[in-house]
Design a protein around this motif. Structure first.
Motif: not given
Length: 312
Positions: A233-260
């Motif tokens: 949940f983007n509650q900081g008006q963060l740029a889309n590429d930053k949200i995508v980067g967080v998603g990639m980081l989470l997947e590297m941690m072993g989780a799956k992003v199901i939506g933003s």
């Protein structure tokens, strides 16, 4: 009657000189050293067990003498150390919007910005999506040399790091007992040779070519075993590429992003909602999020809220 001087000299010669028993004193000192070493090792094992009981792994970044960076995964569950070397001439995007730099310059940049190794760990998360939670200066390389003396020196030496003393004990124990794997990233498809903006030859990151063995080394065993899913949940008006980067980081941690989802604007860093605290611990260590227990969520289900203060 007074003794003559000649008689006195004869008497002095016949007096026995004290015998210094070097061998006996050395044996006593040796016994004390053995007792001290045994007590030290015993305490290390006890504290190592305590640390291992709540910290599954430590991912430590250390600058190397040649300007490169070593990223090391100390995995308590598998009793293994997996190390990745990043060449000094690798172009990375520094965190906190500090621009593009060769990785050999990031440690110095962190010192200049009064962030020290925190900037290095954030940059590795931003550029490589490596979930690095710990950092230390060059002196910590003794843990990886394979020698007891060098690792002991890194345990007690004073240097810049965010490792606690108990983290150091944990690493010290693993460095002398664990299986080791090493990979130079320039020999993988993750890095591509290229001419850099300054005209020098170096390496660029190709995250589309992340190999499965790299992902498996960084995946958290608890998140993986739970088949963790995350809603961002983007509650900081963060740029889309930053949200995508967080998603990639989470997947590297072993989780799956199901939506933003975009949801207003709030002035905070980040917060993770989870059913139990242990499962959410990785989010706190890697992203600095606060943890909110949400009993209504399923096992392995997470909600991640990012605010305006979030940096990566």
């Amino acid at each position: 009657m007074k003794q003559s001087r000649l008689v006195k000299r004869k008497l002095e010669k016949t007096k026995k000189k004290p015998v210094i028993r070097i061998g006996k004193n050395f044996a006593k000192l040796k016994r004390h050293l053995i007792i001290f070493a045994s007590l030290f090792v015993g305490l290390c094992l006890i504290f190592g067990f305590v640390v291992n009981s709540h910290r599954r792994r430590i991912i430590l970044a250390i600058p190397l003498s040649d300007g490169g960076v070593s990223v090391n995964v100390f995995n308590n569950r598998s009793n293994s150390i997996t190390s990745f070397k990043i060449p000094s001439e690798t172009l990375v995007s520094a965190s906190r919007n500090l621009g593009f730099w060769k990785i050999k310059s990031i440690w110095r940049l962190g010192i200049d910005e009064k962030l020290y190794g925190k900037l290095l760990s954030e940059t590795l998360a931003k550029s490589f999506y490596f979930p690095v939670d710990s950092w230390a200066s060059y002196e910590a390389n003794g843990f990886l040399s394979g020698g007891f003396g060098a690792s002991l020196s890194s345990l007690f030496s004073s240097y810049k790091t965010n490792l606690s003393f108990w983290d150091k004990i944990n690493i010290f124990l693993m460095s002398n007992t664990s299986r080791r794997d090493f990979s130079d990233l320039k020999e993988t498809s993750l890095l591509e040779e290229a001419v850099l903006p300054d005209g020098d030859r170096g390496f660029r990151i190709s995250n589309s070519n992340i190999q499965s063995e790299i992902v498996s080394a960084f995946a958290d065993p608890v998140l993986s075993s739970k088949s963790a899913t995350v809603s961002i949940f983007n509650q900081g008006q963060l740029a889309n590429d930053k949200i995508v980067g967080v998603g990639m980081l989470l997947e590297m941690m072993g989780a799956k992003v199901i939506g933003s989802f975009s949801k207003g604007s709030s002035d905070f860093n980040c917060q993770v909602e989870a059913r139990d605290k242990e499962a959410a611990f990785e989010f706190q260590r890697i992203l600095g999020c606060s943890i909110q227990i949400a009993p209504d969520l399923g096992d392995g289900e997470f909600k991640l809220y990012l605010g305006r203060q979030f940096v990566l």
